[in-house]
Design a protein around this motif. Sequence first.
Motif: not given
Length: 85
Positions: A60-80
């Motif tokens: 459950e933990m490793t699945d959550a880590i994978k999901a969090v990383v996959e959902q992250a933007a490639m850069e700070c959205c505010t900076c972009a």
Amino acid sequence: MEDSQYMEAEEIALQAEVLEKCELHEEVFDPGGGDLQAAYKLGNYKFSRGEVTSFDDRREMTDAIKAVVEQAAMECCTCAKWRDE
């Protein structure tokens, strides 16, 4: 995924340097090149030591880590947004 699980998975990914936090805006993003396996190893180490409290099992933990990383933007959205204006 519960908020507490998301936050704990995100913190593990940050500590493993898979994700980064913008110094200006505190937004979490994935700059690429991080080793997801390093986050899994850190998570499993913390789980074994009882330092992980939001998950009932390692999968459950490793699945959550994978999901969090996959959902992250490639850069700070505010900076972009500021850069594109």
